[in-house]
Design a protein around this motif. Structure first.
Motif, short mmCIF file in Angstrom:
data_model
loop_
_atom_site.label_atom_id
_atom_site.label_comp_id
_atom_site.label_asym_id
_atom_site.label_seq_id
_atom_site.Cartn_x
_atom_site.Cartn_y
_atom_site.Cartn_z
N ALA A 98 -0.45 -26.34 8.85
CA ALA A 98 -1.72 -26.02 8.19
C ALA A 98 -2.51 -25.08 9.08
CB ALA A 98 -2.51 -27.30 7.94
N GLY A 99 -2.88 -23.92 8.56
CA GLY A 99 -3.68 -22.98 9.34
C GLY A 99 -3.27 -21.54 9.07
N GLY A 100 -4.15 -20.60 9.43
CA GLY A 100 -3.85 -19.20 9.13
C GLY A 100 -4.16 -18.26 10.27
N ASP A 159 7.00 -24.63 6.24
CA ASP A 159 6.03 -24.29 5.19
C ASP A 159 4.69 -24.04 5.85
OD1 ASP A 159 8.00 -26.40 3.79
OD2 ASP A 159 7.20 -24.98 2.29
N LEU A 160 4.06 -22.93 5.49
CA LEU A 160 2.75 -22.62 6.08
C LEU A 160 1.70 -22.63 4.97
CD1 LEU A 160 1.20 -21.73 8.62
CD2 LEU A 160 1.92 -19.39 8.18
N ILE A 161 0.67 -23.44 5.19
CA ILE A 161 -0.36 -23.63 4.16
C ILE A 161 -1.67 -23.05 4.67
CG2 ILE A 161 -1.59 -25.35 2.76
CD1 ILE A 161 0.99 -27.13 4.02
N HIS A 162 -2.20 -22.10 3.91
CA HIS A 162 -3.44 -21.44 4.37
C HIS A 162 -4.35 -21.24 3.16
CE1 HIS A 162 -6.22 -19.01 6.51
NE2 HIS A 162 -5.75 -17.83 6.15
N ARG A 163 -5.65 -21.37 3.39
CA ARG A 163 -6.57 -21.32 2.24
C ARG A 163 -6.89 -19.90 1.79
NH1 ARG A 163 -12.04 -21.19 4.61
NH2 ARG A 163 -11.63 -21.10 6.83
N ARG A 164 -6.45 -18.89 2.54
CA ARG A 164 -6.65 -17.50 2.12
C ARG A 164 -5.31 -16.83 1.94
NH1 ARG A 164 -10.87 -17.56 6.09
NH2 ARG A 164 -12.82 -17.78 4.95
N ASN A 165 -5.32 -15.70 1.23
CA ASN A 165 -4.08 -14.93 1.10
C ASN A 165 -3.78 -14.15 2.36
OD1 ASN A 165 -2.95 -15.55 -1.41
ND2 ASN A 165 -4.55 -14.38 -2.45
N GLN A 223 5.99 -9.96 10.93
CA GLN A 223 7.19 -10.77 11.21
C GLN A 223 7.22 -11.99 10.27
OE1 GLN A 223 7.29 -11.63 15.42
NE2 GLN A 223 9.20 -12.77 15.18
N LEU A 224 6.03 -12.57 10.06
CA LEU A 224 5.92 -13.76 9.21
C LEU A 224 6.34 -13.44 7.78
CD1 LEU A 224 4.83 -16.72 9.08
CD2 LEU A 224 2.66 -15.75 8.33
N THR A 225 5.86 -12.33 7.25
CA THR A 225 6.14 -12.01 5.84
C THR A 225 7.62 -11.66 5.64
OG1 THR A 225 5.27 -9.81 6.26
CG2 THR A 225 3.81 -11.31 5.12
N HIS A 279 8.08 -20.49 4.28
CA HIS A 279 7.52 -20.54 2.92
C HIS A 279 6.00 -20.50 3.02
CE1 HIS A 279 11.40 -21.84 1.17
NE2 HIS A 279 11.54 -22.39 2.36
N LEU A 280 5.39 -19.54 2.35
CA LEU A 280 3.93 -19.40 2.43
C LEU A 280 3.28 -20.03 1.20
CD1 LEU A 280 3.72 -15.69 3.69
CD2 LEU A 280 3.88 -17.79 5.03
N HIS A 281 2.30 -20.88 1.44
CA HIS A 281 1.55 -21.51 0.34
C HIS A 281 0.10 -21.04 0.46
CE1 HIS A 281 4.86 -24.41 -0.41
NE2 HIS A 281 5.05 -24.23 0.89
N THR A 282 -0.24 -19.97 -0.25
CA THR A 282 -1.59 -19.42 -0.18
C THR A 282 -2.05 -19.01 -1.58
OG1 THR A 282 -0.88 -17.12 0.09
CG2 THR A 282 -1.14 -18.40 2.11
#
Ligand code: FAD
Length: 324
Positions: A155-157, A176-182, A193-195, A200-203
């Motif tokens: 959790a974090g961005g 899985d990476l969960i972030h409240r912004r895109n 590198q991340l993209t 797995h991105l959850h935004t």
């Protein structure tokens, strides 16, 4: 009653190096640390992250840097007291009394190396069973290999969250990476590198709840706008929301501060007699909050103290002349 020459408060990288340097100058020194471990921010907040800007170290992880500092410090076998948070500093006749939860500690001078103050990671702000902390819900990881093959949700961005995701990608079974912004708030190269990674991105998503059963964790994900909930199974949740530091303590120590940082002169002396300060805790024109800058400040502070305590004792400038 033992009166040390120097009490260093805070065993971050800068306090550790100052303690070594005090040993090099044959000072009777004690290092006091509020938490249960040495290493400050690199040990607690980014043990696996690589550091590239410490002189002589092309690339070193936070944990490795701390281990190296501990080895360097051990040369003079200084006294190190962990879980010893200093709460007050009071003048006595010709020494200072440091109050801790245990016994008082006495020293003729003090070096504040308290960094950003007593720090703690920002918590996950949803109700969950806190018995999971340190077990399935993690705020830092000291050994990545323990998560080999596991499903890890992060959790974090910010930089730390991205660094963890990239570091875990080749080791964990799923990340899985969960972030409240895109958008992510990391270095452009890391975000790129991340993209292009398998993370797995959850935004833009929020974590609405975390529950645990025999199978692991179930995270209820909610889009920032909208109603549809999503469920994510994970073995571990790493919360990487940064950290909150608390240097309120400093305000009670009767030391001049500028924006909650300790004001120091060129000798790293504070406004209180026999109290010096170095590292992230201090401010002066041009101050950079970097490990390298703090390392540079330590010898100046220790040398000023030793000249003050022992004006007749002259020491060579170079360590090669002091250690045989
Ligand atoms: C994610 C992240 C990445 C970073 N990357 C880099 C990098 O690549 N390069 C770089 O140069 N810098 C980096 N930094 C900054 C670097 O970590 C700091 O500059 C450095 O840790 C400062 O060291 P310090 O010893 O002054 O303070 P800290 O590391 O903050 O240590 C202070 C210690 O004092 C203790 N303490 C505080 N109050 C008390 C008290 N009252 N009694 C007893 N103990 C007390 C704390 O528990 C802590 O252990 C990074 C920081 C973060 C958060």
């Amino acid at each position: 009653m033992h009166i040390y020459d120097i009490a260093v408060i805070g065993a971050g990288p800068v306090g550790m190096f100052a303690t070594f340097y005090a040993g090099l100058r044959s000072a009777d020194v004690v290092l006091l640390e509020g938490t249960a471990q040495v290493g400050g921010q690199p040990a607690a907040l980014y043990p696996q992250k690589k550091i590239y800007d410490v002189a002589g170290m092309p690339e070193i992880s936070g944990q490795e840097l701390v281990a190296t500092l501990a080895k360097q410090m051990a040369r003079f076998s200084p006294e190190v007291r962990l879980s010893t948070k200093v709460t007050a500093i009071n003048e006595q006749d010709d020494y200072l009394e440091l109050t801790t939860a245990g016994a008082s500690i006495y020293a003729r001078s003090v070096v504040l190396a308290t960094g950003a103050g007593a720090f703690a990671p920002r918590p996950l702000a949803v109700p969950y069973d806190h018995n999971l902390d340190g077990d399935r819900v993690l705020y830092t990881i000291s050994d990545l290999s323990k998560l080999a093959g596991a499903r890890v949700a992060i959790a974090g961005g910010g930089d730390s969250a991205i660094d963890w995701a990239l570091a875990l990608e080749p080791i964990a079974g799923q990340v899985d990476l969960i972030h409240r912004r895109n958008q992510f708030r990391g270095l452009e190269s890391s975000v790129n590198q991340l993209t292009h990674s398998h993370v797995h991105l959850h935004t833009p998503n929020l974590i609405a709840s975390v529950t645990a059963d025999d199978q692991g964790l179930e995270l209820d994900l909610r889009p920032v706008r909208g109603e549809e909930h999503d469920h994510l199974q994970a073995d571990y949740l790493l919360v990487s929301y940064g950290f909150a530091s608390d240097n309120k303590q400093l305000r009670a120590w009767n030391i001049d501060l500028t924006h909650n940082q300790v004001s120091v002169d060129r000798q790293l002396a504070t406004s209180r007699a026999h109290v010096y300060a170095i590292g992230d805790a201090v401010t002066y024109p041009g101050k950079l909050k970097l490990i390298a800058s703090g390392f540079g400040e330590a010898p100046t502070a220790i040398d000023s103290i030793m000249t003050d305590l022992y004006p007749d004792r002259r020491a060579p400038l170079h360590s090669s002349s002091m250690i045989h």
